[in-house]
Every structure is written in structure tokens, then in C-alpha cells.
Design a protein around this motif. Structure first.
Motif, PDB file in Angstrom:
ATOM      1  N   UNK A   1      25.863   6.857  10.081  1.00  0.00           N
ATOM      2  CA  UNK A   1      24.412   6.709  10.242  1.00  0.00           C
ATOM      3  C   UNK A   1      23.755   7.946  10.823  1.00  0.00           C
ATOM      4  N   UNK A   2      24.325   8.479  11.913  1.00  0.00           N
ATOM      5  CA  UNK A   2      23.601   9.485  12.682  1.00  0.00           C
ATOM      6  C   UNK A   2      24.247  10.866  12.714  1.00  0.00           C
ATOM      7  N   UNK A   3      25.444  10.997  12.164  1.00  0.00           N
ATOM      8  CA  UNK A   3      26.005  12.332  11.963  1.00  0.00           C
ATOM      9  C   UNK A   3      25.765  12.794  10.528  1.00  0.00           C
ATOM     10  N   UNK A   4      25.720  11.797   9.603  1.00  0.00           N
ATOM     11  CA  UNK A   4      25.549  12.128   8.180  1.00  0.00           C
ATOM     12  C   UNK A   4      24.222  11.637   7.610  1.00  0.00           C
ATOM     13  N   UNK A   5      23.513  10.790   8.345  1.00  0.00           N
ATOM     14  CA  UNK A   5      22.224  10.293   7.857  1.00  0.00           C
ATOM     15  C   UNK A   5      22.332   9.312   6.714  1.00  0.00           C
ATOM     16  N   UNK A   6      23.445   8.579   6.621  1.00  0.00           N
ATOM     17  CA  UNK A   6      23.665   7.660   5.507  1.00  0.00           C
ATOM     18  C   UNK A   6      23.093   6.275   5.792  1.00  0.00           C
ATOM     19  N   UNK A   7      22.932   5.503   4.736  1.00  0.00           N
ATOM     20  CA  UNK A   7      22.411   4.134   4.834  1.00  0.00           C
ATOM     21  C   UNK A   7      23.569   3.184   5.108  1.00  0.00           C
ATOM     22  N   UNK A   8      23.657   2.666   6.329  1.00  0.00           N
ATOM     23  CA  UNK A   8      24.796   1.817   6.695  1.00  0.00           C
ATOM     24  C   UNK A   8      24.654   0.383   6.209  1.00  0.00           C
ATOM     25  N   UNK A   9      23.605   0.081   5.477  1.00  0.00           N
ATOM     26  CA  UNK A   9      23.537  -1.223   4.819  1.00  0.00           C
ATOM     27  C   UNK A   9      24.172  -1.160   3.428  1.00  0.00           C
ATOM     28  N   UNK A  10      24.532   0.042   2.996  1.00  0.00           N
ATOM     29  CA  UNK A  10      25.120   0.253   1.680  1.00  0.00           C
ATOM     30  C   UNK A  10      26.606  -0.096   1.708  1.00  0.00           C
TER      31      UNK A  10
ATOM     32  N   UNK B   1      15.821   6.081   6.333  1.00  0.00           N
ATOM     33  CA  UNK B   1      15.208   4.794   6.697  1.00  0.00           C
ATOM     34  C   UNK B   1      15.634   4.416   8.110  1.00  0.00           C
ATOM     35  N   UNK B   2      14.645   4.146   8.967  1.00  0.00           N
ATOM     36  CA  UNK B   2      14.932   3.793  10.356  1.00  0.00           C
ATOM     37  C   UNK B   2      13.947   2.724  10.810  1.00  0.00           C
ATOM     38  N   UNK B   3      14.424   1.670  11.474  1.00  0.00           N
ATOM     39  CA  UNK B   3      15.815   1.412  11.803  1.00  0.00           C
ATOM     40  C   UNK B   3      16.588   0.842  10.618  1.00  0.00           C
ATOM     41  N   UNK B   4      17.881   1.126  10.617  1.00  0.00           N
ATOM     42  CA  UNK B   4      18.738   0.608   9.554  1.00  0.00           C
ATOM     43  C   UNK B   4      18.962  -0.884   9.743  1.00  0.00           C
ATOM     44  N   UNK B   5      19.332  -1.542   8.652  1.00  0.00           N
ATOM     45  CA  UNK B   5      19.749  -2.938   8.725  1.00  0.00           C
ATOM     46  C   UNK B   5      21.243  -2.948   9.052  1.00  0.00           C
ATOM     47  N   UNK B   6      21.586  -3.280  10.291  1.00  0.00           N
ATOM     48  CA  UNK B   6      22.969  -3.220  10.734  1.00  0.00           C
ATOM     49  C   UNK B   6      23.694  -4.556  10.692  1.00  0.00           C
ATOM     50  N   UNK B   7      23.126  -5.549  10.020  1.00  0.00           N
ATOM     51  CA  UNK B   7      23.726  -6.884  10.022  1.00  0.00           C
ATOM     52  C   UNK B   7      25.142  -6.881   9.455  1.00  0.00           C
ATOM     53  N   UNK B   8      25.320  -6.321   8.261  1.00  0.00           N
ATOM     54  CA  UNK B   8      26.648  -6.331   7.648  1.00  0.00           C
ATOM     55  C   UNK B   8      27.647  -5.538   8.482  1.00  0.00           C
ATOM     56  N   UNK B   9      27.195  -4.412   9.016  1.00  0.00           N
ATOM     57  CA  UNK B   9      28.083  -3.590   9.842  1.00  0.00           C
ATOM     58  C   UNK B   9      28.506  -4.333  11.096  1.00  0.00           C
TER      59      UNK B   9
ATOM     60  N   UNK C   1      29.893   1.449   3.931  1.00  0.00           N
ATOM     61  CA  UNK C   1      30.701   0.610   4.818  1.00  0.00           C
ATOM     62  C   UNK C   1      32.165   0.572   4.389  1.00  0.00           C
ATOM     63  N   UNK C   2      32.414   0.615   3.096  1.00  0.00           N
ATOM     64  CA  UNK C   2      33.789   0.679   2.605  1.00  0.00           C
ATOM     65  C   UNK C   2      34.477   1.936   3.119  1.00  0.00           C
ATOM     66  N   UNK C   3      33.791   3.061   3.056  1.00  0.00           N
ATOM     67  CA  UNK C   3      34.347   4.316   3.576  1.00  0.00           C
ATOM     68  C   UNK C   3      34.629   4.210   5.073  1.00  0.00           C
ATOM     69  N   UNK C   4      33.743   3.549   5.800  1.00  0.00           N
ATOM     70  CA  UNK C   4      33.936   3.379   7.243  1.00  0.00           C
ATOM     71  C   UNK C   4      35.160   2.515   7.534  1.00  0.00           C
TER      72      UNK C   4
END
Length: 202
Positions: free
Chosen positions: A117-126, A85-93, A130-133
Motif C-alpha cells: 500500500x504505502x511503499x509501492x502505492x498499490x491498491x490493497x483491495x485488489x 485511492x485513499x483511504x483504501x478498502x482494507x476489509x479483505x486484507x 493480496x495474492x502477492x502479499x
């Protein structure tokens, strides 16, 4: 006093990923400090009548961007994978990055989000992503999540976005110097650093 540039970035921005993964090392070589400043491109795009990224509005431009990022990432030895999904929702991040700043970990957390987001293709609104980050940046996830919902953090992100608009920023990454000079795009990072050094007081 060490010269400084402001790094304006948006977590949904592919080109911000390229800059985030090299800016600190590049700036250190130039002896320039970096002020990481997350903001939201959504309100800026809306002010131009766009409801989504120009890379979606103009498919040929979007296809070129993916290829361009892939080539550039490969040349720098970093992975690249477009999220589904692009663009991601980056609000929480973005709010979490501001919260992480209080612990001196905004740069580390921001790099972790860009890598997700861009090395692993993950959903950064999840939240799990974000916990892992947060954990990888040495932060306590629950504490940071609570702090990120504080009105002061929300207000700071809103102020960052409003400041970006006032400066005339229209895309990310952008770099600004204390004398008001603006540079747009990952390919202008070195120019911004040179400018900051030459124009630094003293």
C-alpha cells in the motif's frame, strides 16, 4: 511472563504503516511481545459522523500527513508512496490477516500488505495484490482466501472492531497494555513498550 502490547492497526492507515515496519524489532529490543490486532476504522469514523478519513475531510491535514509520513519514512530508510485511492478498502486484507494468524504469519502478511500500500502505492483491495502479499508471507493464497471467508474469521474482525470502540480507540495505530492503558500514534510506540515493561506483573 513476558510483557505484551496489543498493536491495533488498520490497513488504510498511513501511520500504521510506519509502526508495522518497525514494531517487532523495537519490541524485541524492549523484550516485549506484540499481539497484532487488525480492525476497521470505518465504523468508528461513522460513529463520529465521518464518511471518510479526516485526512480527506480536512485537506490541509491531509497534505501535512503526506509530507510528515514522507519525512519520517525517509529518516527510517523505508520507501513511501501514497496510493492513488485513499483511504483504501482494507476489509479483505484484514480478514486475510486474521486467517494468516492461524499459520503464525499474521505479522509477515500484514507487513507485506502495508508495504504494497504505502511503499509501492498499490491498491490493497485488489485480489492480485493480496495474492502477492500472501505468497511473500509464505502462505498458500487459495487456502487463505477460502479461510478468510469463514464466518469465524468475519466474526473475529467484527469483534476486534467492537472491542476497539469499547476501548475508546479513535485512530490507528493504537497500542494497549494489559492494565488497560492506551497509546495512540506511531510516535507513542516506545512509550507503550516502556509502560508495558514497567507494569508487567512479577
Amino acid at each position: 511472563m513476558k510483557p505484551t502490547i496489543v498493536f491495533w492497526y488498520e490497513f488504510a492507515s498511513t501511520y500504521s504503516y510506519l509502526s508495522a515496519m518497525r514494531i517487532e524489532e523495537t519490541a524485541a529490543r524492549a523484550d516485549v511481545a506484540v499481539d497484532w490486532k487488525p480492525f476497521l476504522l470505518g465504523p468508528i469514523f461513522k460513529s463520529q459522523g465521518w464518511e471518510t478519513s479526516p485526512f480527506n475531510i480536512y485537506p490541509a491535514k491531509g497534505r501535512y500527513m503526506v509530507r510528515d509520513i514522507g519525512r519520517t519514512a525517509a529518516s527510517r530508510g523505508i520507501p513511501f508512496q501514497m496510493p492513488a485511492s485513499f483511504p483504501a478498502n482494507g476489509l479483505k486484507a484484514a480478514r486475510l490477516a486474521i486467517a494468516a494468524r492461524s499459520q503464525g504469519a499474521d505479522a509477515a502478511f500484514s507487513r507485506a500488505v502495508f508495504a504494497a500500500a504505502f511503499a509501492k502505492g498499490l491498491d490493497i483491495s485488489d485480489d492480485a495484490v493480496l495474492t502477492d502479499c500472501l505468497t511473500s508471507a509464505g502462505l498458500e493464497a487459495d487456502d487463505m482466501r477460502r479461510l478468510s471467508t469463514d464466518m469465524a474469521v468475519k466474526s473475529e474482525l467484527r469483534a476486534n472492531t467492537e472491542e476497539a470502540q469499547a476501548l475508546g480507540i479513535f485512530g490507528a495505530p493504537s497500542f494497549s497494555t494489559p492494565d488497560g492503558e492506551m497509546f495512540w500514534g506511531d510516535d507513542r510506540l516506545d512509550q507503550a513498550l516502556t509502560w508495558a515493561r514497567k507494569r508487567a506483573p512479577g
